[in-house]
Design a protein around this motif. Sequence first.
Motif, PDB file in Angstrom:
ATOM      1  N   LEU A 152      -0.303  -0.998 -13.066  1.00  0.00           N
ATOM      2  CA  LEU A 152       0.695  -1.524 -12.488  1.00  0.00           C
ATOM      3  C   LEU A 152       0.393  -2.355 -11.330  1.00  0.00           C
ATOM      4  O   LEU A 152       0.869  -3.558 -10.964  1.00  0.00           O
ATOM      5  CB  LEU A 152       1.991  -0.648 -12.100  1.00  0.00           C
ATOM      6  N   ARG A 153      -0.538  -1.673 -10.476  1.00  0.00           N
ATOM      7  CA  ARG A 153      -1.266  -2.442  -9.103  1.00  0.00           C
ATOM      8  C   ARG A 153      -1.837  -3.692  -9.826  1.00  0.00           C
ATOM      9  O   ARG A 153      -1.925  -4.876  -9.187  1.00  0.00           O
ATOM     10  CB  ARG A 153      -2.185  -1.606  -8.600  1.00  0.00           C
ATOM     11  N   PHE A 199       0.752  -1.318   0.103  1.00  0.00           N
ATOM     12  CA  PHE A 199      -0.126   0.069   0.090  1.00  0.00           C
ATOM     13  C   PHE A 199       0.999   1.396   0.067  1.00  0.00           C
ATOM     14  O   PHE A 199       0.477   2.215  -0.814  1.00  0.00           O
ATOM     15  CB  PHE A 199      -0.899   0.146   1.108  1.00  0.00           C
ATOM     16  N   TYR A 200       1.743   1.236   0.682  1.00  0.00           N
ATOM     17  CA  TYR A 200       2.930   2.348   0.668  1.00  0.00           C
ATOM     18  C   TYR A 200       3.343   2.691  -0.512  1.00  0.00           C
ATOM     19  O   TYR A 200       3.449   3.734  -1.192  1.00  0.00           O
ATOM     20  CB  TYR A 200       3.918   2.129   1.672  1.00  0.00           C
ATOM     21  N   LEU A 201       3.798   1.684  -1.231  1.00  0.00           N
ATOM     22  CA  LEU A 201       4.451   1.909  -2.656  1.00  0.00           C
ATOM     23  C   LEU A 201       3.572   2.522  -3.598  1.00  0.00           C
ATOM     24  O   LEU A 201       3.679   3.236  -4.369  1.00  0.00           O
ATOM     25  CB  LEU A 201       5.034   0.775  -3.317  1.00  0.00           C
ATOM     26  N   PHE A 202       2.085   1.740  -3.420  1.00  0.00           N
ATOM     27  CA  PHE A 202       1.058   2.001  -4.332  1.00  0.00           C
ATOM     28  C   PHE A 202       0.710   3.377  -4.190  1.00  0.00           C
ATOM     29  O   PHE A 202       0.658   4.344  -5.180  1.00  0.00           O
ATOM     30  CB  PHE A 202      -0.309   1.376  -4.050  1.00  0.00           C
ATOM     31  N   TYR A 203       0.613   3.959  -2.972  1.00  0.00           N
ATOM     32  CA  TYR A 203       0.274   5.506  -2.681  1.00  0.00           C
ATOM     33  C   TYR A 203       1.394   6.333  -3.194  1.00  0.00           C
ATOM     34  O   TYR A 203       1.142   7.468  -3.613  1.00  0.00           O
ATOM     35  CB  TYR A 203      -0.174   5.593  -1.161  1.00  0.00           C
ATOM     36  N   GLY A 223       5.582   1.060  -8.457  1.00  0.00           N
ATOM     37  CA  GLY A 223       4.229   0.925  -8.613  1.00  0.00           C
ATOM     38  C   GLY A 223       4.236  -0.673  -8.869  1.00  0.00           C
ATOM     39  O   GLY A 223       3.056  -1.410  -8.372  1.00  0.00           O
ATOM     40  N   PHE A 224       5.025  -1.066  -9.608  1.00  0.00           N
ATOM     41  CA  PHE A 224       5.287  -2.676 -10.045  1.00  0.00           C
ATOM     42  C   PHE A 224       5.591  -3.341  -8.788  1.00  0.00           C
ATOM     43  O   PHE A 224       4.985  -4.617  -8.340  1.00  0.00           O
ATOM     44  CB  PHE A 224       6.134  -2.979 -11.068  1.00  0.00           C
ATOM     45  N   LEU A 225       6.364  -2.765  -7.865  1.00  0.00           N
ATOM     46  CA  LEU A 225       6.910  -3.453  -6.666  1.00  0.00           C
ATOM     47  C   LEU A 225       5.587  -3.603  -5.735  1.00  0.00           C
ATOM     48  O   LEU A 225       5.495  -4.768  -4.918  1.00  0.00           O
ATOM     49  CB  LEU A 225       7.867  -2.702  -5.863  1.00  0.00           C
ATOM     50  N   LEU A 261       1.648  -7.379  -3.520  1.00  0.00           N
ATOM     51  CA  LEU A 261       0.273  -7.650  -3.387  1.00  0.00           C
ATOM     52  C   LEU A 261       0.098  -9.367  -3.774  1.00  0.00           C
ATOM     53  O   LEU A 261      -0.778  -9.910  -3.077  1.00  0.00           O
ATOM     54  CB  LEU A 261      -0.622  -7.050  -4.362  1.00  0.00           C
ATOM     55  N   ALA A 262       0.986  -9.773  -4.572  1.00  0.00           N
ATOM     56  CA  ALA A 262       0.783 -11.151  -4.970  1.00  0.00           C
ATOM     57  C   ALA A 262       1.492 -11.943  -3.890  1.00  0.00           C
ATOM     58  O   ALA A 262       0.745 -12.837  -3.761  1.00  0.00           O
ATOM     59  CB  ALA A 262       1.811 -11.198  -6.165  1.00  0.00           C
ATOM     60  N   ILE A 263       2.345 -11.616  -3.258  1.00  0.00           N
ATOM     61  CA  ILE A 263       2.820 -12.241  -1.972  1.00  0.00           C
ATOM     62  C   ILE A 263       1.849 -12.342  -1.017  1.00  0.00           C
ATOM     63  O   ILE A 263       1.607 -13.173  -0.232  1.00  0.00           O
ATOM     64  CB  ILE A 263       4.200 -11.445  -1.447  1.00  0.00           C
TER      65      ILE A 263
END
Length: 292
Positions: free
Chosen positions: A102-103, A84-88, A155-157, A162-164
Amino acid sequence: MPASAPQIRQAISLSLLMIIIASTAAVATKFASRQASTEAIVTVQYLVCLILCLPITLRPGLVNLRTERAGLHLFRGAVGVLGFYLFYAALDNIPMVDAMLLRQSAPLTVPLVIWLWSRERIAPSAWVPLLIGFIGVGVILRPSPEGLSWWHAGGFLSALCLAISMVATHKLASTEPASRILLYYFVLSLACVAPFSLGDFTGLDWQVWAAMLYVGIAIYYTLRLYTRAYALAPAHAIAPINYLAVVLGGFWGWLIWDQVPDTWSLLGSALVISGGLLTIFLARSQQAANSS
């Protein structure tokens, strides 16, 4: 037992509502980030989610808190909050459609996460959509002689996190009820991020506070809708709906911030969505073959 047609229609309806709410949460996050730090936004989000989750989790009594998988709960919480931090952070620095796309590439990385985690073999047919999807991600990351766009890489990270989290949740669900999984997720995530947000709440406008509170409420109900939808129908029946988030991200970005996707974003989006849909199609075909 296979899902009936009414169940699938209900699951699709719930998924549509989930995507719409999640897209408005992204809008509120981008709005709040003009004044509030990412740490403050994530802290309020998890605090609101925890408050809303407590009554349901504690309804059966304190015995519902007992778990023998604290380590996996902690790992899932840490990875979830990092995602969430990376996405925001990406939302605050790149066009909204790019961050949303990317999310939504998270399902592409799930087979790789499962392989690394459990050494489960990836079917040969799965490599083609994976390759298509990752080429699309590469296009969106905009590699150049100067290097990668680091906010796009973030964004990709977030998708990888999220996948993990998806894989960890699936493993937890074998022994843990959904209410307990969510409660520990919110508690541990809040513990991970709250210390870094101290001092970040002074001088914020009431509109920013309202936006952060809305994000928390929206994320909570997004998770509830997600859980209900995937309990009603198999993933391959409703997963394609998730790509509507990319369209909504582009719409909100254009409507509010005058962000028009460029050729690279459109091409990358087409490749990622094609890879995702092909993955779902192959999974559906494999399931049909196994049941025949």
